[in-house]
Design an enzyme around this catalytic site. Structure first.
Site, PDB file in Angstrom:
ATOM      1  N   GLY C  37       1.334  -1.434   0.021  1.00 33.92           N
ATOM      2  CA  GLY C  37       0.090  -0.316   0.234  1.00 33.92           C
ATOM      3  C   GLY C  37       0.940   1.580  -0.090  1.00 33.92           C
ATOM      4  O   GLY C  37       0.443   2.486  -0.750  1.00 33.92           O
ATOM      5  N   CYS C  40       0.612   5.701   0.980  1.00 31.37           N
ATOM      6  CA  CYS C  40      -0.721   6.256   0.365  1.00 31.37           C
ATOM      7  C   CYS C  40      -1.327   5.493   1.893  1.00 31.37           C
ATOM      8  O   CYS C  40      -1.959   6.399   2.262  1.00 31.37           O
ATOM      9  CB  CYS C  40      -1.085   5.672  -0.839  1.00 31.37           C
ATOM     10  SG  CYS C  40      -2.839   6.428  -1.316  1.00 31.37           S
ATOM     11  N   LYS C  49      -6.878  11.243   6.006  1.00 34.71           N
ATOM     12  CA  LYS C  49      -8.429  10.921   5.716  1.00 34.71           C
ATOM     13  C   LYS C  49      -8.918  11.109   7.069  1.00 34.71           C
ATOM     14  O   LYS C  49     -10.369  10.985   7.295  1.00 34.71           O
ATOM     15  CB  LYS C  49      -8.645  10.918   4.067  1.00 34.71           C
ATOM     16  CG  LYS C  49      -8.478  11.855   3.568  1.00 34.71           C
ATOM     17  CD  LYS C  49      -6.853  12.305   3.388  1.00 34.71           C
ATOM     18  CE  LYS C  49      -7.035  12.669   2.434  1.00 34.71           C
ATOM     19  NZ  LYS C  49      -5.650  12.814   2.850  1.00 34.71           N
ATOM     20  N   GLY C 140       8.815   4.737  -5.235  1.00 35.70           N
ATOM     21  CA  GLY C 140       7.871   6.588  -4.241  1.00 35.70           C
ATOM     22  C   GLY C 140       8.661   7.809  -4.180  1.00 35.70           C
ATOM     23  O   GLY C 140      10.016   7.956  -4.033  1.00 35.70           O
ATOM     24  N   ALA C 185       1.082  20.051   4.970  1.00 40.13           N
ATOM     25  CA  ALA C 185       1.020  20.893   5.643  1.00 40.13           C
ATOM     26  C   ALA C 185       0.079  21.732   6.635  1.00 40.13           C
ATOM     27  O   ALA C 185      -0.410  21.244   7.623  1.00 40.13           O
ATOM     28  CB  ALA C 185       1.979  22.403   5.078  1.00 40.13           C
ATOM     29  N   GLY C 266       8.617  19.384   1.430  1.00 41.29           N
ATOM     30  CA  GLY C 266       9.213  18.486   0.306  1.00 41.29           C
ATOM     31  C   GLY C 266       9.444  16.954   0.941  1.00 41.29           C
ATOM     32  O   GLY C 266       9.448  16.591   1.568  1.00 41.29           O
ATOM     33  N   ALA C 312      -1.693  10.418  -5.433  1.00 44.20           N
ATOM     34  CA  ALA C 312      -1.722   8.746  -5.642  1.00 44.20           C
ATOM     35  C   ALA C 312      -2.706   8.334  -6.823  1.00 44.20           C
ATOM     36  O   ALA C 312      -2.139   6.892  -7.297  1.00 44.20           O
ATOM     37  CB  ALA C 312      -2.750   8.212  -4.109  1.00 44.20           C
ATOM     38  N   HIS C 436     -31.059  19.285  -7.973  1.00 46.62           N
ATOM     39  CA  HIS C 436     -31.691  20.367  -6.830  1.00 46.62           C
ATOM     40  C   HIS C 436     -32.356  19.202  -5.909  1.00 46.62           C
ATOM     41  O   HIS C 436     -32.791  18.331  -6.290  1.00 46.62           O
ATOM     42  CB  HIS C 436     -32.484  20.900  -7.246  1.00 46.62           C
ATOM     43  CG  HIS C 436     -33.491  21.955  -6.561  1.00 46.62           C
ATOM     44  ND1 HIS C 436     -32.537  23.305  -6.506  1.00 46.62           N
ATOM     45  CD2 HIS C 436     -33.985  21.942  -5.512  1.00 46.62           C
ATOM     46  CE1 HIS C 436     -32.703  24.287  -5.364  1.00 46.62           C
ATOM     47  NE2 HIS C 436     -34.120  23.191  -5.080  1.00 46.62           N
TER      48      HIS C 436
END
Ligand SMILES: Cc1cc2nc3c(=O)[nH]c(=O)nc-3n(C[C@H](O)[C@H](O)[C@H](O)COP(=O)(O)OP(=O)(O)OC[C@H]3O[C@@H](n4cnc5c(N)ncnc54)[C@H](O)[C@@H]3O)c2cc1C
Ligand SMILES: Cc1cc2nc3c(=O)[nH]c(=O)nc-3n(C[C@H](O)[C@H](O)[C@H](O)COP(=O)(O)OP(=O)(O)OC[C@H]3O[C@@H](n4cnc5c(N)ncnc54)[C@H](O)[C@@H]3O)c2cc1C
Lengths: 457, 60, 457
Positions: C37, C40, C49, C140, C185, C266, C312, C436
């Site tokens: 994985g 990520c 997240k 990576g 950041a 960075g 990703a 709507h």
């Protein structure tokens, strides 16, 4: 003065048509007997979504421990129905004021009162006579009260109510019976159930949401039942008696109790005051062609009153299209790409053909399904119920329909709509780089699946 | 069933402007969709072959 | 046995390439020295997240009174950092297991260990030698620790950390200094600020998110400041001293204190063990063409290691594209349509050209902006900060870029992506009937605005 367009009704069909006509340089009269914004802004789309937001937060708050938020005494949290409604009313007021200002800024003349059509060029309102070259009827629809035994009495006592009264309840009902299993019924079932009312939903047929793709409807039905909604299917309503609905289910009598009985058994077009025009109608409403023109040249009918669907966005699109046709910019609605949304938990959103419909129309069909449970964002959010189903045809890979059940389904469907608008294929959607991590990756995966195989399944 | 032409909205408009028959152009996009680049290329090779007859195709 | 493809690194670039290659019938070896994985799933997109979801709920809980939920004693609610991380870790574990199973089910052979390339057809890993016809490098990137005075000492004492350590903190820092103003950041600033840490963000240039459309970046910056983040711009980092970062700002020394100092200045490509290949590199990473092939035929480089972007979804798309090219299905990435997302509150999502870039490229540009504050759903949700900005060219109306700041921006951008993938125009988006009430109506309104005028503004 002779208006270029007279518009009857200021719901999302009428007020949008009015703004568009003014933007195109027309002189516009807009007639409204109640509130600017129509059902949608005042008693429909907006107030329900404002309350549903509160209800959803209430559900989330109950899960706060799991998400690492401490110190909420779950035994003490309660619904403040009054505050929920104060916020809801503030949202409605702000939007209605916004639309009123837009109408003013665009130079639309608004007449307050019931419009009565004298002939196709003449409407009377509040003692005035106004004249126009074109007429757009956008008078909308209202809830039906079918002739059920005891219903009149129940309406009088305030027990039987429509969605309109449900949005103005003084207190949260402890128990509520909802008659009907359409979109509005399901949204109210979601709302009251989340807020802690005991909800019974009474459905004539074998499942709720008979117009929606079967797997979605059945999935949501199971989910509502899991969450505590009592769904009675295959039932006939015999009578309303006091605070109870008496049903017949498989030959047996069944009594469902509610402080309120929400009657959500359909809506009918508002066609009073139009008689003199001699419009062609069927049981759903005023008949129109794809340009939204009725059988009377120069008379258009848009929104709920033409009985095609009962959707605010379609009403607005029809309003714009009617105006474009009036001003000589030929346009028509593509009724194959009209999305439908249900703001349940999780949400449902759908556009285009179901698998069955596509097969019936003779397509060689490819169907691809991808679940939320295999999506990183869904898991990160703790919202992994649902799936995306793409229906495509095999020759070109053109997307014919997309059916979504997901926490943000109503946001996700827009990708499907623009894809279909541009005659997009599963190849296009699969090739488009969707951001990670998002629910939209599910669309991409389902597209990969329709071509060959999804990556993550 | 008439053959459908998969082309992007911009490709259709460009073909129309250039007077190219979109049905004669090979698409290189996903699933064989005709992209604006395909029209550009076709337009350039058309200029090199002045004998070619341009056919008009309405979009849609 | 000789593999069709050897893949070095099992992040979203490598593992997706492996699955795709196996789906296309190839024999695949996948080499990973740490966790399946990659960054990520384990230290990047997903854990951030998951924590941000908790943080967002914490913010919502604080507004519960307003939404009509009573009985929460605001003085008692607190962050349970441990539980947040337990949930986060469970999400990561589930996804990593899911990917491991996918690899197994697709018949990908996974080798655990550091791969060392012996020649372009030979890799050694954990004492084994494996042979392949093609090589995909997907190793990576890792965080850079620039040579700032005192940084080595601060790393040793555990005060200076990277995002990786920030995702494994034992407790929530009371105060944190974040060095850098890029996407990572900003997401950590959002997270820690929402959870109640005192956050100082130190930025070299005049604003955060220098790669993002100016109006969005400035809008978010203002918003973060409003919410209590201390943003120090135009600053130079002089040294790290104990728990403080010492800056020079406009000629003055400034000291920022934090229990932790998150160094987010960075990332650099992981290219160790590849030396023998003689790959062409620049300071960002391994150079590749649009087919993702390096200067050595049969050797491909995908994801962060090729230094194009650090995303990703791009890594995965490049992985798929490299594999398609290996198996003779020519394909290439369109780098003009790669979306970027920031999961701040509100979110930012963007794709394609900014107004300035479009002008620089010589386009006759139409720009249209529409605010959330004029959208019904945004108001119903109580989330009306932000806007959608469409950049189109005037000749055909082709959409060149879409820039969104909105509560669900990362969901909304997918509509823009597929539109651009299909070379869609503002006419197409305006004509598509958007449901709507949804935030997606804003896209439609902005498209109307690019043509003529939006309806609701
Ligand atoms: C509870 C509920 C929730 C809903 N949720 C959604 C949703 O989420 N999304 C969605 O797309 N749709 C939703 N709908 C449906 C949506 O509200 C309608 O499709 C939409 O309002 C139709 O717009 P319209 O302009 O045709 O008519 P209306 O909104 O009904 O407006 C018609 C207007 O005309 C006025 N009028 C009628 N006759 C006259 C006359 N003779 N003179 C002057 N004025 C007159 C009326 O007072 C009214 O204001 C919902 C409906 C309900 C009831
Ligand atoms: C905090 C954070 C948040 C982020 N959030 C997002 C986001 O929301 N969205 C987004 O798109 N991007 C995000 N990113 C960026 C994203 O994580 C990267 O772009 C992505 O992981 C790159 O994938 P990759 O496959 O190129 O490399 P990686 O994910 O870095 O994987 C490379 C793998 O190769 C292995 N490896 C390296 N060398 C060798 C070797 N010699 N032998 C064997 N194995 C080796 C490594 O152990 C690693 O597992 C985030 C990054 C960070 C740090």
């Amino acid at each position: 003065m002779i208006y270029d367009v007279i518009i009857l009704g200021a719901g999302p069909g009428g007020y949008v048509a009015a703004i568009k006509a003014a933007q195109m340089g027309g002189r516009v009269a807009l007639i409204e007997k109640e509130d600017i914004g129509g059902v949608c802004l005042n008693w429909g789309c907006i107030p329900t979504k404002a309350l549903l937001k509160s209800a959803r937060l209430f559900e989330e708050v109950k899960k706060s421990d799991f998400f690492g938020i401490e110190g909420i005494d779950q035994s003490k949290i309660r619904v403040n129905w009054e505050q929920m409604n104060i916020r809801k009313d503030a949202v409605v007021k702000r939007l209605v004021n916004g639309v009123s200002n837009l109408l003013k800024r665009n130079g639309v003349e608004v007449f307050q009162g019931t419009g009565k059509v004298l002939d196709k060029a003449t409407v009377s309102v509040a003692g005035q006579i106004i004249k126009g070259k074109n007429l757009i009827i956008a008078t909308g629809s209202r809830a039906v009260m079918p002739p059920i035994e005891g219903i009149e009495e129940a309406v009088k006592t305030g027990i039987a109510i429509t969605s309109k009264e449900a949005l103005a309840l003084k207190s949260l009902p402890e128990a509520i019976v909802i008659l009907g299993g359409g979109v509005i019924a399901v949204e109210f079932a979601t709302l009251f159930n989340a807020l802690g009312s005991k909800v019974t939903l009474v459905q004539r047929s074998a499942r709720i949401l008979t117009n929606i793709e079967r797997e979605l409807a059945e999935g949501l039905q199971r989910h509502l039942v899991d969450k505590g909604v009592n769904i009675v299917t295959n039932s006939q309503i015999k009578r309303i008696q006091g605070k109870s609905a008496v049903l017949e289910v498989e030959g047996q009598e069944k009594i469902c109790y509610g402080d309120k009985i929400l009657v959500s058994l359909g809506r009918k077009p508002n066609t009073e005051g139009l008689e003199v025009l001699g419009l062609q109608m069927d049981k759903n409403g005023i008949q129109t062609n794809e340009k939204l023109e009725t059988n009377i040249p120069g008379v258009y009918a848009v929104g709920d009153v033409n009985g095609k669907y009962q959707l605010a966005h379609l009403a607005s699109a029809e309003g714009i299209t009617a105006v474009e046709n009036i001003f000589g910019q030929e346009n028509k609605i593509n009724y194959d790409i009209v999305p439908s949304c249900i703001y349940s938990f999780p949400e449902i959103a759908t556009v285009g053909l179901t698998e069955q419909e596509a097969r019936k129309q003779g397509y060689d069909v490819a169907v691809s399904k991808f679940p939320l449970s295999a999506n990183g964002k869904a898991l990160a959010e703790g919202e992994s119920i649902g799936f995306v189903k793409i229906v495509a045809e095999k020759q070109y890979g053109e997307i014919l329909g997309v059916h979504i059940m997901a926490v943000h389904a109503t946001d996700m469907i827009s990708e499907a709509i623009v894809s279909m608008q541009m005659e997009g294929t599963v190849y296009d959607v699969a090739q488009a780089i969707h951001p990670h991590p998002t629910l939209s990756e599910i669309m991409m995966e389902a597209a990969h699946g329709a071509i060959h195989k999804p990556i993550h399944h | 069933i008439p053959q459908k032409v998969l082309a992007t909205p911009v490709a259709r408009k460009m073909a129309y402007d250039l007077g190219l028959d979109i049905r004669t152009i090979k698409g290189t996009g996903p699933g064989g969709r005709i992209m604006k680049e395909d029209i550009r290329r076709a337009g350039e090779s058309n200029e090199k072959k002045p004998a070619a007859v341009a056919v008009q195709e309405t979009p849609g």
